[in-house]
Design an enzyme around this catalytic site. Structure first.
Site, PDB file in Angstrom:
ATOM      1  N   ARG A 170       0.843  -1.222  -0.090  1.00 28.26           N
ATOM      2  CA  ARG A 170       0.378  -0.526  -0.134  1.00 28.26           C
ATOM      3  C   ARG A 170       0.798   0.984  -0.393  1.00 28.26           C
ATOM      4  NH1 ARG A 170      -3.158  -3.326  -0.819  1.00 28.26           N
ATOM      5  NH2 ARG A 170      -5.343  -3.374  -0.137  1.00 28.26           N
TER       6      ARG A 170
HETATM    7  C1  LIG Z   1     -14.556  -1.020  -3.188  1.00 35.57           C
HETATM    8  C2  LIG Z   1     -13.609  -0.716  -2.512  1.00 35.57           C
HETATM    9  C3  LIG Z   1     -12.838  -1.779  -3.244  1.00 35.57           C
HETATM   10  C4  LIG Z   1     -11.060  -1.749  -2.545  1.00 35.57           C
HETATM   11  N1  LIG Z   1     -10.398  -2.261  -2.616  1.00 35.57           N
HETATM   12  C5  LIG Z   1      -9.195  -2.350  -3.013  1.00 35.57           C
HETATM   13  C6  LIG Z   1      -8.113  -3.871  -2.848  1.00 35.57           C
HETATM   14  O1  LIG Z   1      -8.413  -4.289  -3.170  1.00 35.57           O
HETATM   15  N2  LIG Z   1      -7.169  -3.756  -3.706  1.00 35.57           N
HETATM   16  C7  LIG Z   1      -6.177  -2.747  -2.755  1.00 35.57           C
HETATM   17  O2  LIG Z   1      -5.007  -2.213  -2.983  1.00 35.57           O
HETATM   18  N3  LIG Z   1      -6.380  -1.334  -2.366  1.00 35.57           N
HETATM   19  C8  LIG Z   1      -8.271  -1.422  -3.300  1.00 35.57           C
HETATM   20  N4  LIG Z   1      -9.004  -0.224  -2.462  1.00 35.57           N
HETATM   21  C9  LIG Z   1      -8.615   1.159  -2.842  1.00 35.57           C
HETATM   22  C10 LIG Z   1      -8.143   1.605  -4.269  1.00 35.57           C
HETATM   23  O3  LIG Z   1      -6.758   1.547  -4.394  1.00 35.57           O
HETATM   24  C11 LIG Z   1      -7.885   3.884  -4.282  1.00 35.57           C
HETATM   25  O4  LIG Z   1      -9.533   3.692  -4.127  1.00 35.57           O
HETATM   26  C12 LIG Z   1      -7.177   3.332  -5.417  1.00 35.57           C
HETATM   27  O5  LIG Z   1      -6.417   2.686  -5.826  1.00 35.57           O
HETATM   28  C13 LIG Z   1      -7.670   4.941  -5.536  1.00 35.57           C
HETATM   29  O6  LIG Z   1      -7.728   5.959  -6.489  1.00 35.57           O
HETATM   30  P1  LIG Z   1      -7.981   7.128  -6.611  1.00 35.57           P
HETATM   31  O7  LIG Z   1      -7.556   7.357  -8.475  1.00 35.57           O
HETATM   32  O8  LIG Z   1      -9.908   6.846  -6.687  1.00 35.57           O
HETATM   33  O9  LIG Z   1      -7.582   7.413  -5.826  1.00 35.57           O
HETATM   34  P2  LIG Z   1      -7.916   9.020  -4.658  1.00 35.57           P
HETATM   35  O10 LIG Z   1      -8.472   8.504  -4.068  1.00 35.57           O
HETATM   36  O11 LIG Z   1      -8.468  10.114  -5.714  1.00 35.57           O
HETATM   37  O12 LIG Z   1      -6.727   9.970  -4.737  1.00 35.57           O
HETATM   38  C14 LIG Z   1      -6.581   8.695  -3.103  1.00 35.57           C
HETATM   39  C15 LIG Z   1      -4.426   8.903  -3.264  1.00 35.57           C
HETATM   40  O13 LIG Z   1      -4.172   9.002  -4.444  1.00 35.57           O
HETATM   41  C16 LIG Z   1      -3.641  10.081  -4.815  1.00 35.57           C
HETATM   42  N5  LIG Z   1      -3.680   9.834  -6.210  1.00 35.57           N
HETATM   43  C17 LIG Z   1      -4.618   9.855  -7.256  1.00 35.57           C
HETATM   44  N6  LIG Z   1      -4.379  10.632  -8.322  1.00 35.57           N
HETATM   45  C18 LIG Z   1      -3.081  10.695  -8.074  1.00 35.57           C
HETATM   46  C19 LIG Z   1      -1.877  10.994  -8.735  1.00 35.57           C
HETATM   47  N7  LIG Z   1      -2.212  10.541 -10.530  1.00 35.57           N
HETATM   48  N8  LIG Z   1      -0.840  10.778  -9.419  1.00 35.57           N
HETATM   49  C20 LIG Z   1      -0.203  11.156  -7.527  1.00 35.57           C
HETATM   50  N9  LIG Z   1      -1.417  10.662  -6.848  1.00 35.57           N
HETATM   51  C21 LIG Z   1      -2.536  10.032  -7.233  1.00 35.57           C
HETATM   52  C22 LIG Z   1      -4.239  11.262  -4.207  1.00 35.57           C
HETATM   53  O14 LIG Z   1      -3.424  12.446  -4.091  1.00 35.57           O
HETATM   54  C23 LIG Z   1      -4.472  10.854  -2.648  1.00 35.57           C
HETATM   55  O15 LIG Z   1      -3.227  10.914  -1.678  1.00 35.57           O
HETATM   56  C24 LIG Z   1     -10.910   0.016  -2.669  1.00 35.57           C
HETATM   57  C25 LIG Z   1     -11.725   0.473  -2.923  1.00 35.57           C
HETATM   58  C26 LIG Z   1     -12.871   0.889  -3.019  1.00 35.57           C
HETATM   59  C27 LIG Z   1     -13.306   2.020  -2.410  1.00 35.57           C
END
Ligand SMILES: Cc1cc2nc3c(=O)[nH]c(=O)nc-3n(C[C@H](O)[C@H](O)[C@H](O)COP(=O)(O)OP(=O)(O)OC[C@H]3O[C@@H](n4cnc5c(N)ncnc54)[C@H](O)[C@@H]3O)c2cc1C
Length: 292
Positions: A170
């Site tokens: 993570r």
């Molecule tokens: C229902 C559900 C199931 C999930 N299952 C898993 C799982 O099985 N395994 C797992 O590992 N995770 C899981 N997650 C978490 C998931 O990995 C993260 O929600 C996802 O990767 C975040 O991506 P996002 O673009 O929505 O980021 P955001 O939620 O928008 O941001 C999260 C963080 O990432 C940073 N960030 C986002 N984009 C960038 C970028 N381009 N450059 C630099 N920093 C950035 C943001 O600044 C922030 O700090 C789950 C989440 C949910 C809600």
């Protein structure tokens, strides 16, 4: 000259952030920008950096809790097509940081590239997934990365090669402001076999996690091999509620936000769960959700 002069077409002031997040909670961003090109993004970041205004980047808001008071400074959103490109050549994929993780998975499977099928059903962008090294069933996105282009907080573009990056549970070493794109390399397998495998994995994941239209967040990291879900379950916390936020019954490492939920409810439930798990297991649960 105003801070946003020349950028009026991409910057909005006092933009509500809740609709950009899965939890649909939180206040406004002082400035919110959706740049349409990399050059525009770089110029904008330089302008705000020179004026010492704080800058944050939001992916698809899947795992973010935004405070009710809102966010001072600039919030960037890489929603434009320029940041969501996916190009496949042989066993290599070049992917924009704003590309949806689901598109990345589907493209790899279609092209007969093995690995990403394990991440099926996880929401977010590729940039967000690289930031926190999204993983499932022992496969993590960082293990396939060859290079990444990032933008730092001064507005400079930097390319990291595989040997200069590290990924662990993570977390990743990519701590700059924005991951703009990355290249990945995979082994090949039949697209038909990968599709079948992805469909099976998707059925299992869909049954294990809250439905896509539920306002849910994945809250804690596992602790040294102990899953956060079982630690919370063993502490008898399934269904526990603070205000309008509830520990999910199906998997207690998800918190569900009901109508009227606030960031404060969410934070108080995090604290309550941490306290009970500490009392019962002597384990300090660390949050996996981003708290702004
Ligand atoms: C229902 C559900 C199931 C999930 N299952 C898993 C799982 O099985 N395994 C797992 O590992 N995770 C899981 N997650 C978490 C998931 O990995 C993260 O929600 C996802 O990767 C975040 O991506 P996002 O673009 O929505 O980021 P955001 O939620 O928008 O941001 C999260 C963080 O990432 C940073 N960030 C986002 N984009 C960038 C970028 N381009 N450059 C630099 N920093 C950035 C943001 O600044 C922030 O700090 C789950 C989440 C949910 C809600």
């Amino acid at each position: 000259m105003s801070l946003i002069s020349g950028f009026e077409h991409i910057v909005r002031e006092n933009e509500p952030l809740a609709p950009y997040t899965r939890l649909n909670i939180g206040g406004v961003a002082e400035y919110f920008a959706e740049p349409t090109t990399k050059d525009e993004l770089v110029s904008l970041v330089k302008r705000f950096a020179e004026n010492e205004v704080p800058i944050r980047l939001m992916g698809s808001g899947t795992n973010l809790l935004i405070s009710t008071q809102g966010i001072a400074g600039l919030v960037l959103h890489l929603s434009a097509p320029a940041f969501g490109q996916i190009d496949v050549e042989g066993d290599t994929m070049a992917v924009g940081g704003g590309a949806k993780l689901s598109h990345f998975v589907a493209s790899a499977v279609r092209e007969g590239l093995t690995g990403p099928q394990h991440l099926v059903g996880i929401t977010g962008t590729v940039g967000g997934a690289l930031h926190s090294n999204t993983s499932a069933v022992g496969f993590d996105i960082g293990s396939w990365v060859q290079s990444a282009e990032v933008l730092n907080r001064s507005g400079e573009l930097v390319t990291h090669e595989k040997e200069n990056m590290s990924f662990s549970y993570r977390q990743s070493s990519l701590s700059e402001l924005a991951i703009l794109s990355a290249t990945f390399k995979f082994d090949s397998e039949s697209a038909e076999a990968l599709t079948k495998q992805m469909q099976k994995l998707w059925i299992v994941r869909r049954a294990a996690q809250p439905a896509a239209d539920v306002r849910a967040a994945y809250v804690f990291k596992d602790h040294r091999g102990d899953s956060a879900s079982s630690l919370i379950d063993q502490a008898g916390l399934k269904g526990t509620r603070v205000g309008e936020v509830e520990v999910c019954d199906r998997d207690p490492n998800f918190f569900i936000a009901h109508d009227g939920a606030t960031a404060d409810d969410f934070l108080r439930l995090i604290e309550l769960v941490q306290t009970r798990v500490r009392d019962q297991h002597e384990v300090e649960l660390q949050t996996s959700i981003g708290i702004w």
